[in-house]
Design an enzyme around this catalytic site. Structure first.
Site, mmCIF file in Angstrom:
data_model
loop_
_atom_site.group_PDB
_atom_site.id
_atom_site.type_symbol
_atom_site.label_atom_id
_atom_site.label_comp_id
_atom_site.label_asym_id
_atom_site.label_seq_id
_atom_site.Cartn_x
_atom_site.Cartn_y
_atom_site.Cartn_z
ATOM 1 N N MET A 1 82.670 17.203 -12.464
ATOM 2 C CA MET A 1 82.542 15.746 -12.460
ATOM 3 C C MET A 1 83.568 15.097 -11.534
ATOM 4 O O MET A 1 83.275 14.097 -10.876
ATOM 5 C CB MET A 1 82.671 15.185 -13.882
ATOM 6 C CG MET A 1 81.530 15.597 -14.798
ATOM 7 S SD MET A 1 79.873 15.254 -14.138
ATOM 8 C CE MET A 1 79.929 13.493 -13.951
ATOM 9 N N LEU B 1 82.638 10.527 -21.486
ATOM 10 C CA LEU B 1 82.953 11.707 -22.279
ATOM 11 C C LEU B 1 83.692 12.796 -21.497
ATOM 12 O O LEU B 1 83.851 13.910 -21.989
ATOM 13 C CB LEU B 1 81.673 12.271 -22.908
ATOM 14 C CG LEU B 1 80.958 11.288 -23.844
ATOM 15 C CD1 LEU B 1 79.671 11.890 -24.373
ATOM 16 C CD2 LEU B 1 81.860 10.827 -24.978
ATOM 17 N N CYS B 2 84.155 12.471 -20.300
ATOM 18 C CA CYS B 2 84.937 13.444 -19.518
ATOM 19 C C CYS B 2 86.354 13.534 -20.062
ATOM 20 O O CYS B 2 86.956 12.527 -20.427
ATOM 21 C CB CYS B 2 85.006 13.025 -18.047
ATOM 22 S SG CYS B 2 83.543 13.432 -17.121
ATOM 23 N N HIS B 3 86.876 14.749 -20.059
ATOM 24 C CA HIS B 3 88.266 14.951 -20.452
ATOM 25 C C HIS B 3 89.173 14.546 -19.293
ATOM 26 O O HIS B 3 88.897 14.884 -18.143
ATOM 27 C CB HIS B 3 88.526 16.427 -20.763
ATOM 28 C CG HIS B 3 87.812 16.910 -21.976
ATOM 29 N ND1 HIS B 3 86.511 17.333 -21.948
ATOM 30 C CD2 HIS B 3 88.228 17.028 -23.256
ATOM 31 C CE1 HIS B 3 86.141 17.695 -23.166
ATOM 32 N NE2 HIS B 3 87.165 17.524 -23.985
ATOM 33 N N ASP C 1 80.953 0.537 2.022
ATOM 34 C CA ASP C 1 81.583 -0.782 1.940
ATOM 35 C C ASP C 1 82.254 -1.168 3.256
ATOM 36 O O ASP C 1 82.146 -2.302 3.706
ATOM 37 C CB ASP C 1 82.602 -0.806 0.801
ATOM 38 C CG ASP C 1 83.307 -2.150 0.698
ATOM 39 O OD1 ASP C 1 82.600 -3.176 0.598
ATOM 40 O OD2 ASP C 1 84.552 -2.177 0.728
#
Length: 161
Positions: free
Chosen positions: A113, A75-77, A128
């Site tokens: 975010m 739901l992030c723009h 990693d």
């Protein structure tokens, strides 16, 4: 209408409508840590790892992650970011690394975010690239420590009630 901004009146997930929000300069800073063995820090700093320049690669991955946040968080723009800076500093006292991302944009919604994603992706990339020499690593303490701009104003960690 639901009091939760990402739910409609029927409880279905939706993207928040920011049509009427003014575009302003927005900044968010996020931090996190990757803890590991002291020898892992020393080897990463010296460039003595099987995968080469792990710190620089993880910093670049963090920038790339910030730019792809809307692809990862439903739901992030999608935002046109104006600045992303990711830094990873060795900290022998942890031992491990301190990760930091500062993200900026001029838009109708914040970039918290994107900053959190940048730190997370940088940490995952570092993990990693170092996992062949250290299985004890842990990523943690990922949080927003500062935000500027927008309707709710400026905020720094420790200033909230």
């Amino acid at each position: 209408m639901s009091e939760l901004s990402h739910l409609d009146a029927q409880g279905r997930a939706r993207m928040v409508d920011v049509t009427d929000k003014p575009a302003t300069d927005r900044t968010a800073v996020a931090e996190g840590v990757l803890t590991c063995a002291a020898d892992t820090v020393a080897r990463a700093v010296a460039g003595d790892t099987p995968k080469g320049a792990v710190i620089a690669t993880a910093e670049l991955a963090g920038v790339m992650g910030a730019k792809r946040t809307a692809d990862l968080i439903p739901l992030c723009h999608p935002l046109p970011l104006t600045r992303v800076a990711v830094t990873i500093q060795p900290d022998p006292a942890l031992p491990g690394f301190r990760l930091r991302a500062e993200v900026g944009a001029h838009g109708p919604t914040g970039v918290e975010m994107e900053a959190l994603t940048a730190v997370s992706v940088a940490g995952l990339t570092l993990f990693d690239m170092l996992k062949a020499i250290d299985r004890t690593m842990a990523i943690g303490k990922v949080r927003v420590v500062e935000k500027r701009g927008g309707r709710s104003g400026d905020w720094t960690a420790g200033s909230a009630a």
